[in-house]
Write a protein that holds these residues in place. Sequence first.
Motif, PDB file in Angstrom:
ATOM      1  N   ASP A   2      32.429  -9.121  58.319  1.00  0.00           N
ATOM      2  CA  ASP A   2      33.365  -8.109  58.807  1.00  0.00           C
ATOM      3  C   ASP A   2      34.159  -8.596  60.002  1.00  0.00           C
ATOM      4  OD1 ASP A   2      31.315  -5.195  58.069  1.00  0.00           O
ATOM      5  OD2 ASP A   2      32.653  -6.388  56.838  1.00  0.00           O
ATOM      6  N   LYS A  11      39.030  -7.220  52.279  1.00  0.00           N
ATOM      7  CA  LYS A  11      37.726  -6.620  52.549  1.00  0.00           C
ATOM      8  C   LYS A  11      37.239  -5.815  51.346  1.00  0.00           C
ATOM      9  CE  LYS A  11      35.339  -3.565  55.814  1.00  0.00           C
ATOM     10  NZ  LYS A  11      35.491  -2.737  57.023  1.00  0.00           N
ATOM     11  N   ASN A  12      38.147  -5.081  50.725  1.00  0.00           N
ATOM     12  CA  ASN A  12      37.781  -4.266  49.567  1.00  0.00           C
ATOM     13  C   ASN A  12      37.544  -5.104  48.318  1.00  0.00           C
ATOM     14  OD1 ASN A  12      38.031  -1.941  51.122  1.00  0.00           O
ATOM     15  ND2 ASN A  12      40.193  -1.659  50.584  1.00  0.00           N
ATOM     16  N   ASN A  13      37.944  -6.360  48.385  1.00  0.00           N
ATOM     17  CA  ASN A  13      37.805  -7.252  47.236  1.00  0.00           C
ATOM     18  C   ASN A  13      36.426  -7.912  47.193  1.00  0.00           C
ATOM     19  OD1 ASN A  13      39.219  -8.266  44.944  1.00  0.00           O
ATOM     20  ND2 ASN A  13      39.392 -10.251  45.942  1.00  0.00           N
ATOM     21  N   ILE A  14      35.628  -7.703  48.233  1.00  0.00           N
ATOM     22  CA  ILE A  14      34.321  -8.362  48.339  1.00  0.00           C
ATOM     23  C   ILE A  14      33.202  -7.324  48.409  1.00  0.00           C
ATOM     24  CG2 ILE A  14      32.870  -9.852  49.774  1.00  0.00           C
ATOM     25  CD1 ILE A  14      35.345 -11.304  50.665  1.00  0.00           C
ATOM     26  N   GLU A  15      32.147  -7.596  47.670  1.00  0.00           N
ATOM     27  CA  GLU A  15      30.959  -6.745  47.708  1.00  0.00           C
ATOM     28  C   GLU A  15      29.745  -7.614  48.024  1.00  0.00           C
ATOM     29  OE1 GLU A  15      28.218  -3.879  44.790  1.00  0.00           O
ATOM     30  OE2 GLU A  15      30.107  -4.743  44.063  1.00  0.00           O
ATOM     31  N   TYR A  16      28.924  -7.162  48.955  1.00  0.00           N
ATOM     32  CA  TYR A  16      27.716  -7.888  49.321  1.00  0.00           C
ATOM     33  C   TYR A  16      26.489  -7.135  48.814  1.00  0.00           C
ATOM     34  CZ  TYR A  16      30.477 -10.872  52.406  1.00  0.00           C
ATOM     35  OH  TYR A  16      31.395 -11.769  52.904  1.00  0.00           O
ATOM     36  N   ILE A  17      25.589  -7.872  48.202  1.00  0.00           N
ATOM     37  CA  ILE A  17      24.326  -7.305  47.722  1.00  0.00           C
ATOM     38  C   ILE A  17      23.193  -8.101  48.357  1.00  0.00           C
ATOM     39  CG2 ILE A  17      22.852  -6.868  45.726  1.00  0.00           C
ATOM     40  CD1 ILE A  17      25.365  -6.655  44.029  1.00  0.00           C
ATOM     41  N   SER A  27      21.134 -13.159  49.428  1.00  0.00           N
ATOM     42  CA  SER A  27      22.261 -12.247  49.364  1.00  0.00           C
ATOM     43  C   SER A  27      23.263 -12.760  48.352  1.00  0.00           C
ATOM     44  CB  SER A  27      22.921 -12.109  50.737  1.00  0.00           C
ATOM     45  OG  SER A  27      23.446 -13.356  51.160  1.00  0.00           O
ATOM     46  N   CYS A  29      27.350 -12.525  47.223  1.00  0.00           N
ATOM     47  CA  CYS A  29      28.711 -12.141  47.570  1.00  0.00           C
ATOM     48  C   CYS A  29      29.529 -12.119  46.282  1.00  0.00           C
ATOM     49  CB  CYS A  29      29.311 -13.138  48.564  1.00  0.00           C
ATOM     50  SG  CYS A  29      31.061 -12.907  48.903  1.00  0.00           S
ATOM     51  N   LYS A  32      35.530  -9.689  43.712  1.00  0.00           N
ATOM     52  CA  LYS A  32      35.862  -8.834  42.566  1.00  0.00           C
ATOM     53  C   LYS A  32      37.246  -9.083  41.968  1.00  0.00           C
ATOM     54  CE  LYS A  32      34.720  -5.184  45.014  1.00  0.00           C
ATOM     55  NZ  LYS A  32      34.473  -3.758  45.390  1.00  0.00           N
TER      56      LYS A  32
END
Length: 332
Positions: A2, A11-17, A27, A29, A32
């Motif tokens: 961040d 920022k909205n194009n990336i999702e972290y699990i 983790s 990344c 999307k």
Amino acid sequence: ADEKVTNESLKNNIEYIYIEDSEDEESRCIIKGDMKGYPTGYLGEVPSNIIELQGTADDLGRALAGWWGPEDSQFLIVIGKNNKKCKVVNGCLLSSDGKTLYYYVGDGIAFDWKVVIPDSVQTISPWAFAQARVKEVVLGKNVENIGEYAFSDIGWWSDNFKLTVNKKLKRIGKKAFSKTELGKVVFKSNVFMEPSAFHNDEEIYYLKKDVRKWSTVLDKAYLKKDKMHISFCKIPQAKGYQIRVKRGKKTYNYVTTKNDFSVVAPKTLKKNYKTKFTYNWFYENKNKIEGTPAYVTVRPYKLSKNKKKIYGKWSSKMILTMTEKNAGWVLW
């Protein structure tokens, strides 16, 4: 991650699990969409353990440029299940048509001695092989462009890295081989090289004997106290070099047989010289040009039978900076 966000759409194009039950705190990344417009170093110094691509990977290498400390921050790049925009050939992550090499992902072994780039590839993206654990790369027969920092920091893993070029290579980006020790490179064609594409310790050879088609590349050009310090790659086949420094309407020419050259700067050039500029990505946001900058370029020459100079091509221009740190070679 961040802290590096500069664009809301990225920022909205990336999702972290995060996998909480994992002993290694794994983790994932997930990118999307297509990786375009990502800033240098966007994914941080310690990326997620797994990076999943669901679109193109144009800026993957650039986004991973800040990766440092490889011993404790290994990561795996995977192609999403429904992603038809990427494929892997010879350990190289390619575009679907095979024309762009996005990133080197390896063949699943710790150290690859030799990588042969597929013949379909025309462009090698910026940072594509940065810090790769390889000793030798053979360019496919159709590679024309090598992006900036594409083979930087391979010297971290390997001394005397070997590069075999082709007959179609046309352009090499700035600092493409930063901190990668080649010793020498042999060109089969005329290649345009951006500033600091190679360190001045490297030697450039040409298979074509016509000096009028040769060029070298500047590595450093900076002003310190009363002297200009200028360095570039040596061409052993050349007899010497002509250096040109131009500021506004003033032009200064010098002749030397050395590829590491120092000379007292003209008083008119030193006067009110306040150019602050760097070719290092880490400090690019601090670039500041005040007044009229000076530009440096160099070309090789040979002597004809009657001792007249026959000149090669001028190198790409390099801005004369005020400190060695900003001149070109330092990566961090």
